[in-house]
Scaffold this motif. Structure first.
Motif, PDB file in Angstrom:
ATOM      1  N   GLU A  99       0.827  -1.203   0.000  1.00  0.00           N
ATOM      2  CA  GLU A  99       0.000   0.000   0.000  1.00  0.00           C
ATOM      3  C   GLU A  99       0.862   1.253   0.000  1.00  0.00           C
ATOM      4  N   ARG A 100       1.933   1.252   0.805  1.00  0.00           N
ATOM      5  CA  ARG A 100       2.812   2.414   0.833  1.00  0.00           C
ATOM      6  C   ARG A 100       3.530   2.572  -0.508  1.00  0.00           C
ATOM      7  N   ARG A 101       3.884   1.457  -1.137  1.00  0.00           N
ATOM      8  CA  ARG A 101       4.533   1.555  -2.444  1.00  0.00           C
ATOM      9  C   ARG A 101       3.584   2.221  -3.447  1.00  0.00           C
ATOM     10  N   GLU A 102       2.326   1.832  -3.437  1.00  0.00           N
ATOM     11  CA  GLU A 102       1.355   2.476  -4.312  1.00  0.00           C
ATOM     12  C   GLU A 102       1.313   3.982  -4.045  1.00  0.00           C
ATOM     13  N   GLU A 103       1.333   4.349  -2.766  1.00  0.00           N
ATOM     14  CA  GLU A 103       1.278   5.769  -2.402  1.00  0.00           C
ATOM     15  C   GLU A 103       2.489   6.524  -2.935  1.00  0.00           C
ATOM     16  N   ILE A 104       3.699   6.002  -2.708  1.00  0.00           N
ATOM     17  CA  ILE A 104       4.874   6.775  -3.110  1.00  0.00           C
ATOM     18  C   ILE A 104       5.052   6.765  -4.630  1.00  0.00           C
ATOM     19  N   TYR A 105       4.570   5.718  -5.299  1.00  0.00           N
ATOM     20  CA  TYR A 105       4.622   5.729  -6.764  1.00  0.00           C
ATOM     21  C   TYR A 105       3.617   6.741  -7.331  1.00  0.00           C
ATOM     22  N   ARG A 106       2.466   6.853  -6.695  1.00  0.00           N
ATOM     23  CA  ARG A 106       1.519   7.892  -7.110  1.00  0.00           C
ATOM     24  C   ARG A 106       2.107   9.277  -6.840  1.00  0.00           C
ATOM     25  N   GLN A 107       2.803   9.425  -5.716  1.00  0.00           N
ATOM     26  CA  GLN A 107       3.457  10.696  -5.426  1.00  0.00           C
ATOM     27  C   GLN A 107       4.523  11.011  -6.477  1.00  0.00           C
ATOM     28  N   ALA A 108       5.236   9.986  -6.919  1.00  0.00           N
ATOM     29  CA  ALA A 108       6.259  10.198  -7.945  1.00  0.00           C
ATOM     30  C   ALA A 108       5.618  10.660  -9.252  1.00  0.00           C
ATOM     31  N   ALA A 109       4.509  10.040  -9.618  1.00  0.00           N
ATOM     32  CA  ALA A 109       3.798  10.473 -10.830  1.00  0.00           C
ATOM     33  C   ALA A 109       3.336  11.912 -10.682  1.00  0.00           C
ATOM     34  N   MET A 110       2.811  12.244  -9.502  1.00  0.00           N
ATOM     35  CA  MET A 110       2.366  13.608  -9.231  1.00  0.00           C
ATOM     36  C   MET A 110       3.534  14.583  -9.334  1.00  0.00           C
ATOM     37  N   ALA A 111       4.691  14.188  -8.816  1.00  0.00           N
ATOM     38  CA  ALA A 111       5.865  15.059  -8.869  1.00  0.00           C
ATOM     39  C   ALA A 111       6.212  15.405 -10.310  1.00  0.00           C
ATOM     40  N   ARG A 112       6.140  14.422 -11.190  1.00  0.00           N
ATOM     41  CA  ARG A 112       6.451  14.697 -12.599  1.00  0.00           C
ATOM     42  C   ARG A 112       5.458  15.698 -13.184  1.00  0.00           C
ATOM     43  N   ALA A 113       4.188  15.558 -12.803  1.00  0.00           N
ATOM     44  CA  ALA A 113       3.186  16.507 -13.297  1.00  0.00           C
ATOM     45  C   ALA A 113       3.453  17.909 -12.777  1.00  0.00           C
ATOM     46  N   PHE A 114       4.060  18.010 -11.593  1.00  0.00           N
ATOM     47  CA  PHE A 114       4.339  19.311 -10.982  1.00  0.00           C
ATOM     48  C   PHE A 114       5.709  19.853 -11.376  1.00  0.00           C
ATOM     49  N   GLY A 115       6.431  19.120 -12.216  1.00  0.00           N
ATOM     50  CA  GLY A 115       7.746  19.591 -12.661  1.00  0.00           C
ATOM     51  C   GLY A 115       8.861  19.346 -11.674  1.00  0.00           C
ATOM     52  N   VAL A 116       8.706  18.369 -10.772  1.00  0.00           N
ATOM     53  CA  VAL A 116       9.741  18.019  -9.806  1.00  0.00           C
ATOM     54  C   VAL A 116      10.488  16.790 -10.308  1.00  0.00           C
ATOM     55  N   GLU A 117      11.818  16.849 -10.278  1.00  0.00           N
ATOM     56  CA  GLU A 117      12.629  15.720 -10.741  1.00  0.00           C
ATOM     57  C   GLU A 117      12.509  14.576  -9.732  1.00  0.00           C
ATOM     58  N   VAL A 118      12.165  13.384 -10.222  1.00  0.00           N
ATOM     59  CA  VAL A 118      11.919  12.244  -9.347  1.00  0.00           C
ATOM     60  C   VAL A 118      12.151  10.965 -10.119  1.00  0.00           C
ATOM     61  N   GLU A 119      12.533   9.904  -9.414  1.00  0.00           N
ATOM     62  CA  GLU A 119      12.630   8.604 -10.070  1.00  0.00           C
ATOM     63  C   GLU A 119      12.304   7.495  -9.074  1.00  0.00           C
ATOM     64  N   GLU A 120      11.604   6.468  -9.580  1.00  0.00           N
ATOM     65  CA  GLU A 120      11.415   5.264  -8.801  1.00  0.00           C
ATOM     66  C   GLU A 120      12.709   4.460  -8.912  1.00  0.00           C
ATOM     67  N   ILE A 121      13.210   3.975  -7.795  1.00  0.00           N
ATOM     68  CA  ILE A 121      14.520   3.309  -7.832  1.00  0.00           C
ATOM     69  C   ILE A 121      14.438   1.920  -7.210  1.00  0.00           C
ATOM     70  N   SER A 122      15.358   1.064  -7.618  1.00  0.00           N
ATOM     71  CA  SER A 122      15.437  -0.309  -7.124  1.00  0.00           C
ATOM     72  C   SER A 122      16.099  -0.331  -5.754  1.00  0.00           C
ATOM     73  N   ASN A 123      15.981  -1.478  -5.082  1.00  0.00           N
ATOM     74  CA  ASN A 123      16.648  -1.626  -3.790  1.00  0.00           C
ATOM     75  C   ASN A 123      18.170  -1.518  -3.937  1.00  0.00           C
ATOM     76  N   GLU A 124      18.681  -2.008  -5.058  1.00  0.00           N
ATOM     77  CA  GLU A 124      20.120  -1.916  -5.283  1.00  0.00           C
ATOM     78  C   GLU A 124      20.558  -0.452  -5.359  1.00  0.00           C
ATOM     79  N   ARG A 125      19.735   0.366  -6.005  1.00  0.00           N
ATOM     80  CA  ARG A 125      20.057   1.791  -6.108  1.00  0.00           C
ATOM     81  C   ARG A 125      19.925   2.467  -4.751  1.00  0.00           C
ATOM     82  N   VAL A 126      18.951   2.059  -3.952  1.00  0.00           N
ATOM     83  CA  VAL A 126      18.823   2.586  -2.594  1.00  0.00           C
ATOM     84  C   VAL A 126      20.108   2.316  -1.819  1.00  0.00           C
ATOM     85  N   GLN A 127      20.612   1.073  -1.943  1.00  0.00           N
ATOM     86  CA  GLN A 127      21.828   0.690  -1.225  1.00  0.00           C
ATOM     87  C   GLN A 127      23.033   1.507  -1.681  1.00  0.00           C
ATOM     88  N   GLU A 128      23.092   1.795  -2.977  1.00  0.00           N
ATOM     89  CA  GLU A 128      24.196   2.624  -3.479  1.00  0.00           C
ATOM     90  C   GLU A 128      24.141   4.027  -2.888  1.00  0.00           C
TER      91      GLU A 128
END
Length: 814
Positions: A99-128
């Motif tokens: 459920e939280r993943r759905e929320e933050i992915y919707r927030q990411a989509a919203m960010a793009r609509a608002f002109g905010v730079e954002v990306e959904e990232i993998s766990n490997e990228r989180v670790q980096e």
């Protein structure tokens, strides 16, 4: 210590907000700015803030203000020579549930609509990006590379220095002890220094930037400023060898955030049940103070944190900090002109996001104060949205326990506040709850949102997918479409406008024509000078000198204030009469049949056509019926004196039993109105949406000689539309829409949905949103391919200018 006798503006409070307001007014060239701080600058809550500076907020305009703050803080050091510590370190938010993943992915989509730079990232990228994190349970993450952090106190001091450089006078250790008023205006403030000197400053305007003292400052002026201080906790570790700059890490499912700070880690919390503080008032000597430690309260957060970032187990705790911050009833800050006065402004109650909000909030308020008009829609934070009762101390104490934690709680659609409930109840409240009503709360009103079946638990089970009431609302929706439904609209605001000039006044302040017969109902808008929509209302002529203005529940106070401030020399009286009448809406193809069963009056088109009202007998009582609809069906709103509401409900319910009348809630009203393309104020139409671009030109009578917004309408008419409000229906029946989902036209993001809901009759989710169309006809624009981004997935949509349901509105007029 010398003081001026007069000032253009006195700002009360020297935290980051007060300093920002002073800075922005001074940058606009204002002179005679005086800021008074009871102790030292930043000594209330600013000095101990965490200093997180995020870009993305819940709406486009709040995001605009947050982005402005970032840009300002990046430039302040060069301008003032004061190091702000601002750096763009980025931020990561991780999800531990689907459920939280759905929320933050919707927030990411919203960010793009608002002109905010954002990306959904993998766990490997989180670790980096954050090598110290334990990824156990992490199922999704988003990264905002341009989020930042800064030094809160130095940001405030830089703003103060910038204000001084442009002529503002800032006085420390000077307490405001009183605010003088005359009529609807403040005339000045009384002050006292710590060594006992006193005086008075005349002022053209006063700004309350009192932070957690804001409610008490407001009381001095007779202004309601609902907020309450809560204890707010964080720990700072000892220095960690080899620690380098890291992004801010947020783990909302564990109520925690992590910030690298000079080789240490700051761990902060937004716990789900907070501790209100200073119920008996803030101590007089409070200055750079912290509150007693409460390790037991913080321990559950720390236990999870040590597992999430294991190096915390090895790093010693250098500081356990507990400091107060102020929180508002709806977790949004207070900004703008106080409803009670014409020159008293408010900027406080920042709910622990004061640093990231201060730059933008100060800028917006300065623009508003300078021009006399909001620079854009600020409805989310406008102090006029608050209801007077919300300053009640017990209410604030109970609600603040919840609001601190709302920042990190799941932001499910339709999520209801749990505390401080039951304050405002309609006359039908007990009748509704006895029959399975599941209540929602808006502006303190308890309103049936949906009705549980007999064996069903009458409570929400939240989700981003179909919630437990989805089928209930579908059945209510179809009852209204095919048979008859009844729902409680008592919470909607009712404002009486009476007097010899009532007709002329309304013709000036609103876009419609009110020179109509008694009993006529006019759908209309209040417009600002840009032809933006300040209110969306119906106006019913009750008599030769009497009208009833019906407004949304949440905006009744704001709409009444708008009328009061434009009254001028018109001889009218404007009164709130909301509580005097209950309202039952009876809607659907058999609504006439039901009303004829309980009333001897004539409800035919000849006697009571669409858009008219009449007085009736009903049961053994009296009522007034308004033939209007927000659901797109034949129907009436039945206005009943509060003392007769119980009887009328019972009479209608009994008569409706054989017809299969169904009780319905506010969710049904929303799903029906979206099928009809009816606008929702605050979402589809706001103060910055031009009435012609909103598709509401039919509600404006441009041939009237003089009304607010007329010139802007004529200019837009000549220049052509730049945007059009379009209705969308997803071609796939499964995804759900709420609002802020990006609109893609031929593969490019061009806007976002202003509102969304499921069209049960149409069999798919539907939404509305503005699409740029400069130089194009509606047909040329609609000839494109449209998609809606739902949590990162593009879903094809059909776009129309006319309603999908009953486009010619034949059903409402049968």
């Amino acid at each position: 210590m010398s003081f001026p006798e007069k000032a253009r503006v006195v700002i009360i409070g020297g935290g980051v907000i007060g300093c920002s307001v002073a800075y922005h007014l001074a940058k606009k060239g204002w002179k005679d700015i005086v800021l008074l701080e009871r102790k030292q600058l930043t000594s209330g809550t600013t000095w101990h803030a965490a200093g997180l500076i995020a870009q993305l907020r819940a709406t486009a305009n709040m995001t605009k203000l947050a982005k402005y703050s970032q840009e300002l803080y990046g430039e302040l050091e060069a301008e003032t020579g004061v190091a702000t510590g601002f750096k763009r370190c980025g931020s990561i938010t991780v999800a531990l549930t689907e459920e939280r993943r759905e929320e933050i992915y919707r927030q990411a989509a919203m960010a793009r609509a608002f002109g905010v730079e954002v990306e959904e990232i993998s766990n490997e990228r989180v670790q980096e990006l954050y090598p110290h994190i334990n990824l156990d349970g992490v199922v999704g993450a988003v990264y905002l590379p341009k989020d930042g952090q800064g030094d809160p106190a130095n940001i405030a001091l830089a703003l103060a220095k910038g204000a001084r450089q442009n002529g503002a006078l800032i006085k420390e250790r000077v307490k405001v002890t009183g605010i003088a008023k005359q009529g609807q205006r403040v005339t000045g403030v009384d002050w006292q220094t710590e060594d006992g000197n006193t005086g008075h400053i005349e002022a053209d305007m006063v700004v309350n930037c009192g932070g957690m003292w804001g409610r008490e400052v407001g009381k001095m002026a007779g202004v309601s400023v609902p907020l309450h201080a809560c204890e707010h906790f964080y720990i700072v570790t000892e220095n960690i060898p080899g620690m380098t700059q890291l992004p801010v890490l947020r783990v909302p499912d564990e109520y925690a955030y992590y910030k690298e700070d000079a080789g240490k880690i700051l761990l902060g919390a937004f716990e789900p049940e907070a501790k209100p503080w200073a119920m008996d008032g803030i101590p007089e000597d409070f200055e750079f103070d912290q509150l007693p430690e409460d390790f037991d309260h913080f321990e559950p957060i720390l236990e999870k944190a040590v597992d999430r970032v294991p190096l915390l187990a090895e790093a010693g705790i250098h500081t356990f900090f507990n400091g107060p911050e102020s929180f508002t009833p709806d977790d949004a800050y207070h900004l703008g002109l106080a409803p009670e006065l014409d020159n008293f402004w408010v900027a406080c109650g920042f709910n622990s996001i004061g640093i990231q909000s201060a730059g933008g909030a100060g800028h917006a308020l300065a623009e508003w104060m300078d021009s006399g008009e909001k620079p854009f829609d600020l409805g989310d934070v406008d102090i006029a949205r608050m209801q007077p009762f919300q300053s009640n101390a017990k209410y604030l104490y109970e609600r603040s326990k919840e609001t601190l934690g709302l920042l990190y709680k799941d932001h499910f659609p339709f999520k209801q506040k749990e505390t401080a409930r039951g304050v405002r109840r309609s006359p039908f409240h007990s009748h509704m709850t006895e029959r399975g009503a599941v209540m929602g709360e808006l502006a303190g009103w308890e309103r049936p949102n949906w009705f549980a079946r007999e064996a069903q638990e009458p409570a929400y089970e939240y989700s981003w997918s179909r919630q437990n009431f989805f089928d209930n609302v579908r059945e209510e929706h179809m009852a209204v479409r095919q048979n008859v439904g009844m729902y409680d609209m008592s919470s909607f605001g009712k404002i009486r406008v009476e007097g010899p000039d009532a007709e002329a006044f309304l013709n000036y302040v609103a876009g419609g024509n009110y020179s109509v017969p008694v009993g006529k109902i006019v759908y209309t808008q209040f417009l600002n000078n840009r032809a933006g929509i300040e209110a969306d209302v119906t106006v019913t002529r009750l008599g030769e000198t009497s009208y009833l203005v019906v407004t949304p529940a949440a905006t009744r106070q704001a709409d009444q204030v708008w009328l009061m401030r434009h009254r001028g020399d018109f001889n009218v009286v404007i009164m709130d009469v909301t509580a005097g009448e209950g309202v039952l809406a009876i809607m659907g193809p058999r609504s006439r049949e039901l009303l004829q069963a309980v009333s001897p009056n004539d409800f035919s088109n000849e006697v009571n056509p669409f858009g008219t009202a009449q007085e009736i007998e009903i049961g053994m009582g009296l009522a007034r019926v308004h033939r209007v609809t927000y659901v797109g069906e034949l129907g009436w709103e039945v206005y009943v004196s509060a003392d007769q509401c119980g009887h009328v409900f019972e009479a209608v319910a009994e008569a409706g039993f054989d017809l299969g009348v169904r009780l319905c809630g506010m969710h049904m009203m929303d799903t029906c109105r979206i099928e009809k393309g009816f606008r929702h104020f605050g979402h589809d139409i706001t103060a910055e949406d031009h009435i012609l671009e909103a598709g509401l030109g039919f509600a404006v009578k441009k041939d009237k000689e003089n009304f607010i917004g007329r010139d802007a309408i004529l200019r837009k008419q000549d220049a052509g539309l730049e945007n059009r409000l379009v209705q969308f229906k997803l071609n796939d029946p499964e995804p759900l829409l709420y609002h802020n989902e990006p609109i893609l036209r031929d593969g490019e993001v061009v806007g976002y949905l202003s509102s969304g809901a499921y069209g049960h009759n149409e069999g798919a989710a539907m939404g509305m949103g503005y699409v740029p169309c400069k130089g194009e006809t509606a047909a040329e624009m609609l000839g494109s391919k449209f998609e809606i981004d739902v949590a990162g997935v593009r879903v094809e949509a059909t776009a129309q200018m006319q309603p999908f349901y009953d486009p010619k509105s034949q059903r409402v007029k049968v």
